[in-house]
Design an enzyme around this catalytic site. Sequence first.
Site, PDB file in Angstrom:
ATOM      1  N   GLU A 266       0.860  -1.187   0.000  1.00  0.00           N
ATOM      2  CA  GLU A 266       0.000   0.000   0.000  1.00  0.00           C
ATOM      3  C   GLU A 266       0.900   1.242   0.000  1.00  0.00           C
ATOM      4  O   GLU A 266       1.914   1.279   0.695  1.00  0.00           O
ATOM      5  CB  GLU A 266      -0.878  -0.015   1.262  1.00  0.00           C
ATOM      6  CG  GLU A 266      -1.900   1.107   1.297  1.00  0.00           C
ATOM      7  CD  GLU A 266      -2.753   1.087   2.576  1.00  0.00           C
ATOM      8  OE1 GLU A 266      -2.281   0.591   3.612  1.00  0.00           O
ATOM      9  OE2 GLU A 266      -3.896   1.582   2.510  1.00  0.00           O
TER      10      GLU A 266
ATOM     11  N   LYS B 168      -9.772   0.503  -2.321  1.00  0.00           N
ATOM     12  CA  LYS B 168      -9.944   0.097  -0.913  1.00  0.00           C
ATOM     13  C   LYS B 168     -11.358   0.429  -0.424  1.00  0.00           C
ATOM     14  O   LYS B 168     -11.806   1.583  -0.538  1.00  0.00           O
ATOM     15  CB  LYS B 168      -8.902   0.834  -0.067  1.00  0.00           C
ATOM     16  CG  LYS B 168      -8.859   0.437   1.395  1.00  0.00           C
ATOM     17  CD  LYS B 168      -7.739   1.216   2.087  1.00  0.00           C
ATOM     18  CE  LYS B 168      -7.463   0.737   3.494  1.00  0.00           C
ATOM     19  NZ  LYS B 168      -6.326   1.448   4.107  1.00  0.00           N
TER      20      LYS B 168
ATOM     21  N   CYS C  84      -5.042  -3.627   3.006  1.00  0.00           N
ATOM     22  CA  CYS C  84      -4.752  -3.277   4.403  1.00  0.00           C
ATOM     23  C   CYS C  84      -5.946  -3.482   5.351  1.00  0.00           C
ATOM     24  O   CYS C  84      -6.281  -4.614   5.679  1.00  0.00           O
ATOM     25  CB  CYS C  84      -4.208  -1.841   4.441  1.00  0.00           C
ATOM     26  SG  CYS C  84      -3.195  -1.493   5.904  1.00  0.00           S
TER      27      CYS C  84
HETATM   28  O1  LIG Z   1      -6.178  -2.480  10.428  1.00  0.00           O
HETATM   29  C1  LIG Z   1      -5.128  -2.028  10.899  1.00  0.00           C
HETATM   30  O2  LIG Z   1      -4.772  -2.291  12.042  1.00  0.00           O
HETATM   31  C2  LIG Z   1      -4.217  -1.148  10.124  1.00  0.00           C
HETATM   32  C3  LIG Z   1      -4.836  -0.635   8.865  1.00  0.00           C
HETATM   33  C4  LIG Z   1      -4.038   0.399   8.185  1.00  0.00           C
HETATM   34  O3  LIG Z   1      -2.979   0.815   8.628  1.00  0.00           O
HETATM   35  C5  LIG Z   1      -4.526   0.911   6.905  1.00  0.00           C
HETATM   36  O4  LIG Z   1      -5.570   0.450   6.419  1.00  0.00           O
HETATM   37  O5  LIG Z   1      -3.863   1.787   6.328  1.00  0.00           O
END
Ligand SMILES: O=C(O)CCC(=O)C(=O)O
Length: 265
Positions: A40, A113, A153
């Site tokens: 990401e 996303k 993510c």
């Molecule tokens: O779900 C998480 O703990 C981290 C998610 C995250 O850092 C993101 O989606 O950018």
Amino acid sequence: MKIAACQMVSGPDLAANLATARRLLEDAARQGAALAALPEYFCLMGMHDSDKLALAEDEGQGPIQAMLATAARELGLWLIGGTLPIKAATSERVRNSTLVFSPSGGRVARYDKIHLFAFDDGRESYDEGRVLEAGGTPTAFDANGLQVGLSVCYDLRFPELYRGYAGSALLAVPAAFTYTTGQAHWELLLRARAVENQCYVVAPAQGGRHANGRRTWGHSMVVDPWGQVLAVLPEGEGVVVADLDPARLAQVRQQLPALGHRRLG
Ligand SMILES: O=C(O)CCC(=O)C(=O)O
């Protein structure tokens, strides 16, 4: 088929990030990978949320997308282009998008996303909704007959997204998990998604201390359909490569036919 997860510690300099991504993809190809995935925001971990707006590209145009298409073609890779900011069609915000390129350099899929991260423990706070617009369309693509389900993510916390990809050979989870939440949940969630969907998972991550002061968890990994971690890189730039073995996939699903035992949708 060998698959690779590239780990980065991206900073605010676009050219430097693109050069690093290219170098890691070359390394993946050298190690025999047919599919490689970037993390990401491989192109930018900026100083401010608004940096994403400045860098955002129109779909189908711009230096980030050009780099991805060229790398896929020149290195002969199925390339899951981590994420980059793409301008939203109807608002000032951006989509956090994964673009997938085939070995001929053509774009074969786009996934935006869906779940936007928010976190505040009094020391660190994040709220992606400030600059991002959420996507709404689960997306999978076909790489030489293997179905690959896409996510990004924080999506990892929402198993219903992956259930929609049931039957896929591989789930891709480009990420930039925080150090705090990653230490607690990253491997647990990745292995759970692999076990419950009986498939491989490739999870390229940001991992280290960034110029903006943020620290990410890293631990890019490839997990097999039995939940075993086949390869992992704790911190820093690098590439992990593992074999996606269709025979192993079939064996796990045959020995434990849980996917065929679903009763509730
Ligand atoms: O779900 C998480 O703990 C981290 C998610 C995250 O850092 C993101 O989606 O950018």
